[in-house]
Design a protein around this motif. Structure first.
Motif, PDB file in Angstrom:
ATOM      1  N   SER A   1       7.099  -6.058  -4.416  1.00 43.24           N
ATOM      2  CA  SER A   1       7.241  -6.436  -3.011  1.00 43.24           C
ATOM      3  C   SER A   1       6.011  -6.020  -2.212  1.00 43.24           C
ATOM      4  CB  SER A   1       8.514  -5.852  -2.403  1.00 43.24           C
ATOM      5  OG  SER A   1       8.484  -4.440  -2.436  1.00 43.24           O
ATOM      6  N   ASN A   2       5.419  -4.892  -2.554  1.00 43.80           N
ATOM      7  CA  ASN A   2       4.212  -4.441  -1.876  1.00 43.80           C
ATOM      8  C   ASN A   2       3.048  -5.384  -2.173  1.00 43.80           C
ATOM      9  OD1 ASN A   2       2.685  -2.699  -0.261  1.00 43.80           O
ATOM     10  ND2 ASN A   2       2.130  -1.397  -1.985  1.00 43.80           N
ATOM     11  N   VAL A   3       2.886  -5.773  -3.425  1.00 42.06           N
ATOM     12  CA  VAL A   3       1.815  -6.695  -3.810  1.00 42.06           C
ATOM     13  C   VAL A   3       1.967  -8.020  -3.080  1.00 42.06           C
ATOM     14  CG1 VAL A   3       0.943  -8.109  -5.724  1.00 42.06           C
ATOM     15  CG2 VAL A   3       1.264  -5.656  -6.034  1.00 42.06           C
ATOM     16  N   VAL A   4       3.167  -8.573  -3.068  1.00 43.35           N
ATOM     17  CA  VAL A   4       3.403  -9.856  -2.405  1.00 43.35           C
ATOM     18  C   VAL A   4       3.152  -9.731  -0.899  1.00 43.35           C
ATOM     19  CG1 VAL A   4       5.135 -11.613  -1.852  1.00 43.35           C
ATOM     20  CG2 VAL A   4       4.955 -10.720  -4.196  1.00 43.35           C
ATOM     21  N   SER A   5       3.625  -8.668  -0.309  1.00 43.73           N
ATOM     22  CA  SER A   5       3.430  -8.443   1.131  1.00 43.73           C
ATOM     23  C   SER A   5       1.950  -8.340   1.481  1.00 43.73           C
ATOM     24  CB  SER A   5       4.166  -7.170   1.551  1.00 43.73           C
ATOM     25  OG  SER A   5       3.918  -6.877   2.900  1.00 43.73           O
ATOM     26  N   ILE A   6       1.204  -7.583   0.710  1.00 48.32           N
ATOM     27  CA  ILE A   6      -0.239  -7.450   0.943  1.00 48.32           C
ATOM     28  C   ILE A   6      -0.910  -8.811   0.798  1.00 48.32           C
ATOM     29  CG2 ILE A   6      -2.402  -6.485   0.036  1.00 48.32           C
ATOM     30  CD1 ILE A   6      -0.669  -3.993  -0.786  1.00 48.32           C
ATOM     31  N   GLY A   7      -0.577  -9.542  -0.255  1.00 50.74           N
ATOM     32  CA  GLY A   7      -1.174 -10.860  -0.483  1.00 50.74           C
ATOM     33  C   GLY A   7      -0.875 -11.837   0.642  1.00 50.74           C
ATOM     34  N   MET A   8       0.355 -11.824   1.143  1.00 48.30           N
ATOM     35  CA  MET A   8       0.748 -12.736   2.223  1.00 48.30           C
ATOM     36  C   MET A   8      -0.050 -12.450   3.501  1.00 48.30           C
ATOM     37  SD  MET A   8       2.942 -14.823   0.980  1.00 48.30           S
ATOM     38  CE  MET A   8       4.077 -15.469   2.180  1.00 48.30           C
ATOM     39  N   HIS A   9      -0.456 -11.219   3.672  1.00 50.96           N
ATOM     40  CA  HIS A   9      -1.256 -10.835   4.841  1.00 50.96           C
ATOM     41  C   HIS A   9      -2.551 -11.661   4.917  1.00 50.96           C
ATOM     42  CE1 HIS A   9      -3.309  -8.272   7.755  1.00 50.96           C
ATOM     43  NE2 HIS A   9      -4.325  -8.200   6.915  1.00 50.96           N
ATOM     44  N   TYR A  10      -3.046 -12.121   3.778  1.00 47.98           N
ATOM     45  CA  TYR A  10      -4.308 -12.846   3.718  1.00 47.98           C
ATOM     46  C   TYR A  10      -4.150 -14.371   3.780  1.00 47.98           C
ATOM     47  CZ  TYR A  10      -6.465  -8.396   2.577  1.00 47.98           C
ATOM     48  OH  TYR A  10      -6.905  -7.094   2.618  1.00 47.98           O
ATOM     49  N   MET A  11      -2.943 -14.873   4.037  1.00 44.13           N
ATOM     50  CA  MET A  11      -2.726 -16.327   4.106  1.00 44.13           C
ATOM     51  C   MET A  11      -3.782 -16.976   5.004  1.00 44.13           C
ATOM     52  SD  MET A  11      -0.243 -17.583   2.262  1.00 44.13           S
ATOM     53  CE  MET A  11       0.214 -19.090   3.091  1.00 44.13           C
ATOM     54  N   GLY A  12      -4.381 -18.049   4.495  1.00 41.14           N
ATOM     55  CA  GLY A  12      -5.367 -18.795   5.260  1.00 41.14           C
ATOM     56  C   GLY A  12      -6.783 -18.249   5.190  1.00 41.14           C
TER      57      GLY A  12
END
Length: 152
Positions: free
Chosen positions: A36-47
């Motif tokens: 969940s931490n990895v996905v959350s961090i990755g989503m922060h960079y959307m776009g």
């Protein structure tokens, strides 16, 4: 957990000084690694824009492997720089057993990597959309899936 993290950070800093190198310790690199931490961090960079050959540590642009390397590093997991090298870390995961946080690879030989986020979706970066989410179960992504690795 905080005491263990502090002990690890202190050990890493001491070892770095002993070996004559430097190490940067930031709060973002001391989180416990979890899917969940990895996905959350990755989503922060959307776009965030795509740029082939983006340098490690640059969060203004990414290529596919610098994206996964940056996200996992912020979650406390060190990955090699290239998608090909990343395809050899952790352990093999069959496509039917993918879990959020798994690394997914495309082409043969390996030339692309992303982060599986669940429900057949991959978080990755390429071309015009930059960091985006694609459906691995259809089209190009389905036809060119190569392998997956679990590093968490």
């Amino acid at each position: 957990m905080k005491k263990a993290t502090k002990t690890i950070a202190t050990f890493t800093l001491g070892l770095s000084i002993l070996l004559g190198g430097t190490v940067a310790i930031s709060p973002a690199t001391t989180h416990a690694a979890s899917a969940s931490n990895v996905v959350s961090i990755g989503m922060h960079y959307m776009g965030t824009p795509y740029r082939y050959g983006s340098t490690t540590g640059n969060a203004r642009t990414f290529d596919c492997s610098s994206f996964t390397q940056t996200v996992f590093k912020q979650a406390g997991v060190n990955l090699p720089r290239s998608s090909s090298a990343q395809s050899h870390v952790g352990r093999f995961v069959p496509r039917s057993q993918l879990q959020p946080g798994d690394l997914v690879f495309f082409y043969s030989p390996i030339h692309h990597v992303g982060i599986y986020i669940g429900n057949g979706k991959v978080l990755h970066t390429y071309g015009s959309p930059g960091v985006t989410i694609s459906d691995m179960n259809s089209g190009w992504w389905s036809r060119n899936f190569a392998t997956a690795r679990r590093v968490l």
